[in-house]
Design a protein around this motif. Structure first.
Motif, PDB file in Angstrom:
ATOM      1  N   ARG A   5       0.853  -1.184   0.000  1.00 48.67           N
ATOM      2  CA  ARG A   5       0.000   0.000   0.000  1.00 48.67           C
ATOM      3  C   ARG A   5       0.892   1.237   0.000  1.00 48.67           C
ATOM      4  NH1 ARG A   5      -5.185  -0.068   3.486  1.00 48.67           N
ATOM      5  NH2 ARG A   5      -5.750  -1.267   1.616  1.00 48.67           N
ATOM      6  N   THR A  52      -7.565   3.102  -2.770  1.00 47.97           N
ATOM      7  CA  THR A  52      -8.371   2.832  -1.584  1.00 47.97           C
ATOM      8  C   THR A  52      -9.694   3.576  -1.602  1.00 47.97           C
ATOM      9  OG1 THR A  52      -6.280   2.627  -0.386  1.00 47.97           O
ATOM     10  CG2 THR A  52      -8.286   2.674   0.917  1.00 47.97           C
ATOM     11  N   ASP A  67      -2.931   0.386  -3.805  1.00 46.41           N
ATOM     12  CA  ASP A  67      -2.346  -0.935  -3.578  1.00 46.41           C
ATOM     13  C   ASP A  67      -1.839  -1.509  -4.896  1.00 46.41           C
ATOM     14  OD1 ASP A  67      -3.233  -0.596  -1.013  1.00 46.41           O
ATOM     15  OD2 ASP A  67      -4.796  -2.125  -1.101  1.00 46.41           O
ATOM     16  N   PRO A  99      -0.850  -3.414   3.418  1.00 47.96           N
ATOM     17  CA  PRO A  99      -2.124  -2.763   3.747  1.00 47.96           C
ATOM     18  C   PRO A  99      -2.469  -2.922   5.223  1.00 47.96           C
ATOM     19  CG  PRO A  99      -2.311  -4.001   1.697  1.00 47.96           C
ATOM     20  CD  PRO A  99      -0.985  -4.348   2.289  1.00 47.96           C
TER      21      PRO A  99
END
Length: 217
Positions: A5, A52, A67, A99
């Motif tokens: 992430r 996200t 991501d 993440p």
């Protein structure tokens, strides 16, 4: 294969990048970086990327993330080093880690909004808005238009700073998969009902929250 992430800030001139533009910018950066990025399989291989919570055009943010997957395990320092000088002005990298929450857990977002004009008039409008129980606006969705009461949905509208010619306030908006309220709905209401200038408003997304208003880092 591991998922990374990449958290970043989107400010300045980068607010004019649409979501599609941002996807292209990130894709070019990852290709230029030389990182062992995983590509989808099939007829048209492409870099796997998932943003996200896509940001509306014209808004700034200090809590953006995307991501992607790597075929090798690399440290955060190695990833950030490889991505140095690959992104345009206004896109500032913050971190590159695994993440730390599921995007489905996002329920709210905090925005700080600066309105320019007569500071006293803006404060008066916000105070009057705070005292009403109903503020009906029209929300455009993929299924058409519907009227909603933003007073029931937008939380914690608070003034942060005031000068003679501008006012900054904060508010927490629904920002989940089932309901997402654009800050412009409140601004349009202030314009239509209190004659507040909103065209040059500065809108910055500051935090994301889960359903219990816990900050998602």
């Amino acid at each position: 294969m591991n998922t990374i992430r990449l958290k970043f800030k989107k400010t300045g001139l980068s607010i004019y990048y649409s979501q599609l533009d941002l996807q292209r910018v990130m894709s070019r950066a990852l290709k230029k970086s030389g990182l062992p990025v995983w590509y989808s399989q099939g007829y048209n291989p492409h870099i796997y990327m998932t943003f996200t919570l896509p940001l509306s055009l014209g808004h700034e943010s200090i809590c953006e993330s995307v991501d992607f997957r790597l075929n090798e395990e690399l440290s955060e320092e190695e990833i950030l080093k490889a991505l140095e000088n690959t992104l345009p002005q206004g896109i500032e990298l913050v971190s590159a880690t695994a993440p730390d929450y599921d995007a489905k857990s996002i329920a709210f977002a905090r925005y700080d909004i600066t309105l320019y004009g007569n500071g006293d008039d803006i404060v008066k409008a916000l105070e009057e808005y705070d005292n009403i129980t109903e503020a009906i606006v029209t929300k455009v969705t993929k299924k058409g238009q519907k009227e909603i009461n933003i007073k029931e949905l937008i939380k914690d509208v608070k003034i942060l700073d005031k000068t003679d010619d501008k006012v900054t306030f904060t508010a927490i908006y629904p920002a989940g998969l089932s309901l997402n309220i654009n800050p412009s709905l409140l601004l349009d209401y202030l314009h239509d009902n209190y004659n507040i200038k909103v065209l040059d408003a500065l809108i910055i997304r500051k935090n994301l929250f889960d359903n219990e208003l816990k900050i998602l880092q």
